[in-house]
Design an enzyme around this catalytic site. Structure first.
Site, mmCIF file in Angstrom:
data_model
loop_
_atom_site.group_PDB
_atom_site.id
_atom_site.type_symbol
_atom_site.label_atom_id
_atom_site.label_comp_id
_atom_site.label_asym_id
_atom_site.label_seq_id
_atom_site.Cartn_x
_atom_site.Cartn_y
_atom_site.Cartn_z
ATOM 1 N N LYS A 35 0.851 -1.206 0.000
ATOM 2 C CA LYS A 35 0.000 0.000 0.000
ATOM 3 C C LYS A 35 0.882 1.250 0.000
ATOM 4 O O LYS A 35 2.098 1.165 0.241
ATOM 5 C CB LYS A 35 -0.920 -0.021 1.216
ATOM 6 N N ARG A 132 -10.736 0.496 14.606
ATOM 7 C CA ARG A 132 -10.619 1.283 13.382
ATOM 8 C C ARG A 132 -11.599 0.620 12.414
ATOM 9 O O ARG A 132 -12.762 0.972 12.409
ATOM 10 C CB ARG A 132 -9.157 1.268 12.901
ATOM 11 N N TYR A 257 17.691 29.733 8.957
ATOM 12 C CA TYR A 257 16.474 30.444 9.359
ATOM 13 C C TYR A 257 16.398 30.593 10.866
ATOM 14 O O TYR A 257 16.597 29.629 11.611
ATOM 15 C CB TYR A 257 15.224 29.706 8.875
ATOM 16 N N MET A 305 13.602 24.169 2.830
ATOM 17 C CA MET A 305 12.883 23.438 1.786
ATOM 18 C C MET A 305 13.824 22.654 0.881
ATOM 19 O O MET A 305 13.557 21.508 0.518
ATOM 20 C CB MET A 305 12.045 24.417 0.954
HETATM 21 C C1 LIG Z 1 -0.484 -1.550 6.830
HETATM 22 C C2 LIG Z 1 -1.149 -2.790 7.282
HETATM 23 C C3 LIG Z 1 -0.398 -3.940 7.501
HETATM 24 C C4 LIG Z 1 1.125 -3.982 7.407
HETATM 25 O O1 LIG Z 1 1.694 -3.413 8.558
HETATM 26 P P1 LIG Z 1 3.299 -3.418 8.722
HETATM 27 O O2 LIG Z 1 3.541 -2.877 10.079
HETATM 28 O O3 LIG Z 1 3.823 -2.495 7.670
HETATM 29 O O4 LIG Z 1 3.766 -4.797 8.518
HETATM 30 C C5 LIG Z 1 -1.080 -5.098 7.826
HETATM 31 N N1 LIG Z 1 -2.424 -5.106 7.955
HETATM 32 C C6 LIG Z 1 -3.179 -4.008 7.768
HETATM 33 C C7 LIG Z 1 -4.649 -4.085 7.926
HETATM 34 C C8 LIG Z 1 -2.565 -2.808 7.437
HETATM 35 O O5 LIG Z 1 -3.308 -1.719 7.278
#
Ligand SMILES: *Cc1c(COP(=O)(O)O)cnc(C)c1O
Length: 362
Positions: A35, A132, A257, A305
């Site tokens: 993801k 969640r 800065y 930046m």
């Molecule tokens: C992102 C996610 C994972 C993976 O988590 P990691 O800590 O990156 O291994 C697994 N299950 C769900 C539902 C997630 O959202």
């Protein structure tokens, strides 16, 4: 001139990490979580590097599944947070993606789905305490029965939950979640999936049939004070740039800065071409380590930046054009994340569009 900030993605490290995860998780199988553009490493790049070694991918959104299919990947793909509407389901069927069913609102969409295109594989998500996504434990049996009766749903229904505190080894939350999940799923057949990366490291009782690992695939750890290498994983990203100026600044002069740092003596100050415009965190303080060549120096003054400033008193041989490494195998991204008050995932996900991505086989 083009930007000099480069994220090098190490394809060999990705392959090593997947192989190590498979060994650690066995007999459970591994979903490679890709993801958020593979945690900032590039979705298509990572999927291509892993190839058929990845038995199954997990993505957050349908669009990522579409990208993987478009790139020719034929293995299983689980969409961890969808479908988001009835229209998604037809698309998921067409692409043969697997759905995560986490809410009552999704049930009528599934019930209305035609089975003509084949049955959709689904994972029933249980809220075991993360609060969640997922069905409350007391709803699981009824929802499972509904899904099992639907013509368009594959009869092998997966069971999935997610931990809120799995990096807290020895804590009480994860065992409580494991117990709650077991209590409401024990009577069902079907594959189980509970563990993220930290749970693979710390909670062997939670392996189930499939682990869902993102972080460790990229060599990233969220365990306090540990980096991926401490567990035998290799960082898949090196962020580097060049030293573009070295100036001698006098004692008592302020750097950058708001002059947050003052030179204690006449000293060489290096300027490197990277900043928060590339995704290097603005929140890190003076004293954060940076490599100039192989030598460790520290950042001074504010991150701006496009530029950072470096104390070069310990690097007398430094010269303009030298490679500057912000993170990589010699300087864990976890160290920089800790300095920024965040986790390593946040940094790798935060690379901006002007960063040049290159690949190597290392
Ligand atoms: C992102 C996610 C994972 C993976 O988590 P990691 O800590 O990156 O291994 C697994 N299950 C769900 C539902 C997630 O959202």
């Amino acid at each position: 001139m083009s930007r000099t900030t480069v994220a090098t993605i190490h394809l060999g490290a990705l392959r090593h990490n997947l192989a190590r995860l498979k060994t650690m998780a066995a007999p459970a199988r591994v979903m490679a979580v890709v993801k958020a553009d593979a945690y900032g490493h590039g979705l298509e790049r990572v999927a291509r590097a892993l190839g058929s070694e990845a038995e199954c991918f997990a993505v957050a959104a349908l669009g990522d599944g579409l990208r993987l299919r478009a790139a020719g990947h034929r293995q299983r793909i689980v969409v961890l947070s969808g479908p988001d509407n009835a229209g998604d389901l037809a698309e998921m069927q067409r692409l043969q993606l697997e759905a995560t069913i986490h809410h009552e609102a999704q049930l009528p969409w599934l019930a209305a789905m035609a089975s003509a295109r084949g049955r959709l594989r689904v994972w029933l998500k249980v809220d075991s305490g993360m609060h969640r996504l997922g069905f409350a434990p007391e709803r699981v049996a009824a929802v499972h029965a509904q899904l099992a009766a639907m013509a368009g749903v594959d009869p092998e229904i997966g069971l999935l939950t997610h931990f809120s505190d799995s990096e807290v080894f020895g804590g009480a939350q994860t065992p409580a979640q494991i117990a709650r999940f077991a209590a409401v799923t024990d009577s069902f057949a079907g594959p189980r999936s509970l563990s993220n990366s930290a749970a693979v490291l710390g909670w062997p009782d939670a392996r189930g049939d499939w682990v869902r690992t993102g972080g460790l695939l990229y060599g990233l750890s969220v365990v306090d004070g540990k980096c991926g290498a401490d567990f035998g994983f290799r960082p898949a990203m090196t962020l580097s740039t060049r030293l573009i100026a070295i100036n001698r600044i006098g004692r008592g002069e302020r750097i950058g800065y708001n002059g947050t740092w003052t030179c204690p003596e006449d000293m060489p100050v290096g300027v490197a071409a990277v900043g928060y415009g590339d995704g290097y965190p603005r929140s890190v303080a003076a004293g954060t380590p940076v490599l100039v060549g192989d030598r460790r120096v520290v950042l001074i003054g504010r991150v701006s930046m496009d530029l950072i400033t470096l104390d070069l008193r310990d690097a007398p041989e430094a010269k303009i054009g030298d490679r500057v490494t912000l993170w990589g195998s010699q300087l864990p991204v976890e160290t920089i994340a800790a300095a920024a008050g965040t986790i390593s995932y946040d940094l790798t996900c935060g690379m901006t569009r002007r960063v040049l991505f290159v690949e190597d086989e290392g």
